[in-house]
Design an enzyme around this catalytic site. Structure first.
Site, PDB file in Angstrom:
ATOM      1  N   PHE A   1      -6.086  -1.261   5.544  1.00  0.00           N
ATOM      2  CA  PHE A   1      -4.728  -1.328   4.997  1.00  0.00           C
ATOM      3  C   PHE A   1      -4.347  -0.007   4.335  1.00  0.00           C
ATOM      4  CE2 PHE A   1      -6.183  -5.918   4.258  1.00  0.00           C
ATOM      5  CZ  PHE A   1      -5.925  -6.251   5.575  1.00  0.00           C
TER       6      PHE A   1
ATOM      7  N   HIS B   1     -14.507  -2.451   2.558  1.00  0.00           N
ATOM      8  CA  HIS B   1     -14.571  -3.265   3.772  1.00  0.00           C
ATOM      9  C   HIS B   1     -14.434  -2.391   5.019  1.00  0.00           C
ATOM     10  CE1 HIS B   1     -14.063  -6.140   0.626  1.00  0.00           C
ATOM     11  NE2 HIS B   1     -14.176  -7.159   1.432  1.00  0.00           N
TER      12      HIS B   1
ATOM     13  N   GLN C   1      -9.026  -7.150   9.685  1.00  0.00           N
ATOM     14  CA  GLN C   1      -9.503  -6.654   8.387  1.00  0.00           C
ATOM     15  C   GLN C   1     -10.533  -5.523   8.549  1.00  0.00           C
ATOM     16  OE1 GLN C   1      -8.040  -8.946   5.834  1.00  0.00           O
ATOM     17  NE2 GLN C   1      -7.099  -9.429   7.794  1.00  0.00           N
TER      18      GLN C   1
ATOM     19  N   ARG D   1     -18.500  -4.031   2.646  1.00  0.00           N
ATOM     20  CA  ARG D   1     -18.516  -5.359   2.053  1.00  0.00           C
ATOM     21  C   ARG D   1     -19.930  -5.913   1.828  1.00  0.00           C
ATOM     22  NH1 ARG D   1     -18.763 -10.887   2.824  1.00  0.00           N
ATOM     23  NH2 ARG D   1     -19.795 -10.520   4.807  1.00  0.00           N
TER      24      ARG D   1
ATOM     25  N   GLU E   1       0.816  -1.218   0.000  1.00  0.00           N
ATOM     26  CA  GLU E   1       0.000   0.000   0.000  1.00  0.00           C
ATOM     27  C   GLU E   1       0.852   1.271   0.000  1.00  0.00           C
ATOM     28  OE1 GLU E   1      -0.388  -2.518   2.198  1.00  0.00           O
ATOM     29  OE2 GLU E   1      -2.192  -3.421   1.353  1.00  0.00           O
TER      30      GLU E   1
END
Lengths: 273, 322
Positions: free
Chosen positions: B89, B115, B127, B173, B64
């Site tokens: 991320f 997400h 996550q 999501r 990233e």
């Protein structure tokens, strides 16, 4: 190799060294030793016919780009930009002062000719890769150069960018590592051993060239060689001396991030000539 | 997600799907739009753009920091990079790159964090992005958008493309209820009033807009009329809408985010400086969540219509204190 008057270039390098000492001592702070090690590299780029650029039109879309990833070396860049005519030489005397476009680290929004805002180490090669990919998308022929420090190669992002540049086969991208062997608190060997440098870059599928970074002939030859490689990025690992040309700075790495006091600056100017 | 089902909201697409589809439309209109991916294109839905415009799509691998830096370089050359990864991320791994390679030079990069929130469910806290809005708001010059449903996501992605300057957009999501059943008007920086009410104002974004609508229905059954605002833009905040909402005398914010630095903080700052009224905050609080079904997580961590109803009653009860 282009027709270059080596003596004139050496004179230009001396002028840049004088500017670096004068402006950092006036400012009372800065990183003169990190700027001195990269003088021949920027001299070759800006005055040796390597960069296609137009100081009267800094945003010319077809210009070659030079991105100073080791942003703390900016006194050398500022000196080169001023000498090339991007802005008046008098501006150098306002380095690091409130309201001056010559900030402590390069600000692309403040100063003409600065291609990226750097100073947080590790980011310039990624930015350079973005420029290189834009050239491909736009069908332009410009080349992109990024100058990194050897200590900067501690940063993981450098290797993310190295991997991606080879993966995307950007032949228009050249990285130069100013391998002056020292970082802030010691030698690269003792702080974080990045060696063997050239082998690392080659393992990342870069075309590697290793030179004496203070020999202008070698520097120019290396850029010529890099420009003949079109299907992969090139790296020039330039062996240099931190503080090159100024004995007290060469002898003691703890000058990193410190300007010379006026008396030592005067002696340094005499030594540079 | 079953939020809003009991008030008749129908389930629509995930906001990440709406983003991916809108991006393809934008790609047709604007040849300068390029897309960068951190090897999650079939999750973030930039795979649609990759198929349509392979020459303008770059998967830089799971990296990233480099992704954001490359975007800065492309934007410096006049491209309009949309960069997408999981919100956690993108914002947490590459925050310094967002600061130095995008925000400080004010480059025209559109950052999409998919997400977002805890509604990703089973994959768990590593996550889940619960701090992305706070981080994005802490970048000078960034606009920060949290769309509620497919209509909002598609419209705000298009608004981001024409906005000059960096933008962060959070998408999610799961499939989510359609709040804008009959479409809607979306202007970056302008809240949408979905329901008028005189007793309390519910200011929400993302999935919590549907929860706020549900809460307004429950409150109505008890004779309490709630104004509902979709504050899809956290920054720049629509302060005039907040001032109007404060005329009800009590405000509740609701967000799928930590209590620190998100919608609640932004609204509270406006309320404190312009229109002091009692406020209550529905959020994840100061904690990470865990694995589980999205509905179970929303229940356990207090992101429900019932939690908003309770908060509204507290806020209303405190009106006399001010």
């Amino acid at each position: 190799m282009k027709e270059i008057n080596l003596e004139e270039l050496q004179t230009k390098a001396r002028i840049l060294r004088r500017h670096i000492i004068t402006m950092t001592t006036k400012a009372g702070s800065g990183h003169p030793s990190s700027a001195l090690s990269m003088v021949e590299i920027v001299t070759a780029l800006y005055f040796g016919g390597v960069l296609r650029h137009d100081p009267s039109n800094p945003t010319w879309p077809d210009r070659d780009r030079f991105i100073l990833s080791k942003g703390h070396g900016c006194p050398a860049l500022y000196a080169a930009l001023a000498e090339a005519g991007y802005f008046p030489i008098e501006w150098l005397s306002r380095l690091r002062q409130l309201g001056s476009p010559l900030e402590g680290h390069p600000n692309m929004r403040a100063l003409p000719g600065v291609e990226a805002s750097t100073g947080s180490l590790g980011q310039g090669l990624s930015i350079a890769l973005g420029h290189a990919l834009a050239a491909r998308l736009d069908g332009k022929g410009y080349r992109v150069y990024a100058l990194l420090g050897d200590g900067e190669c501690d940063q993981g992002q450098v290797w993310e960018a190295a991997m991606a540049a080879a993966h995307f086969q950007v032949g228009n991208l050249t990285a130069i590592v100013d391998h002056n062997k020292y970082q802030q608190t010691g030698s690269v060997e003792t702080v974080m051993d990045v060696r063997p440098l050239i082998e690392k870059w080659r393992a990342f599928h870069w075309h590697g060239i290793e030179i004496d970074g203070h020999d202008l002939r070698e520097v120019l030859k290396a850029f010529d060689e890099a420009n003949t490689i079109n299907d992969q990025p090139s790296v020039i690992v330039a062996h240099t001396v931190k503080g090159k040309g100024v004995t007290p700075l060469e002898k003691d790495y703890t000058w990193h991030g410190k300007a010379l006091p006026p008396d030592l600056a005067e002696a340094a100017l005499k030594e540079i000539g | 997600m079953n939020i809003g089902r009991r008030i008749g909201l129908t389930l629509g697409k995930a906001t990440r799907d709406a983003f991916g589809e809108a991006l393809v439309e934008l790609g047709k209109e604007n040849p300068n739009i390029v897309v960068l991916d951190g090897d999650l294109n079939n999750s973030t839905k930039t795979d649609l753009f990759a198929k349509a415009f392979p020459e303008r799509f770059f998967n830089v691998g799971i990296a990233e920091s480099n992704l954001v830096g490359v975007a800065g370089g492309l934007a410096s050359c006049g491209k309009v990079p949309f960069i997408a990864s999981f919100a956690c991320f993108m914002m947490c791994n590459a925050f310094d790159q967002l600061r130095m390679s995008v925000a400080f030079p004010g480059l025209n990069v559109k950052v999409v964090g998919s997400h977002g929130g805890i509604s990703i469910g089973e994959d768990g806290p590593s996550q889940m992005s619960v701090e992305d809005v706070a981080l994005a708001c802490a970048l000078p010059g960034f606009a920060v958008l949290v769309p509620a449903d497919q209509e909002a996501a598609a419209a705000l992605v298009k608004a981001a493309a024409v906005h000059r300057g960096p933008v962060y957009i959070r998408v999610g999501r799961p499939k989510v209820p359609i709040v804008y059943q009959n479409g809607g008007e979306f202007t970056l920086g302008r809240a949408n009033c979905l329901r008028e009410g005189r007793d309390v104002a519910l200011i929400a974004n993302g999935l919590m807009v549907a929860a706020a609508l549900e809460a307004s229905h429950l409150l109505h059954q008890e004779g309490i009329e709630a104004l509902v605002l979709d504050m899809h833009t956290v920054k720049p905040l629509d302060e005039e809408a907040v001032v109007r909402a404060a005329q009800t005398g009590a405000i509740v914010t609701a967000e799928e985010h930590l209590i620190w630095g998100g919608l609640g903080s932004a609204v509270a700052r406006a309320v404190a400086s312009r229109c002091p009224v009692p406020m209550e905050f529905v959020s994840l609080g100061d904690t990470y969540a865990e694995s589980g079904k999205p509905e179970e997580l929303f229940e356990k961590y207090g992101l429900t219509a019932e939690a908003i109803v309770r908060a509204a009653k507290h806020a209303i009860a405190r009106k006399k204190d001010v």
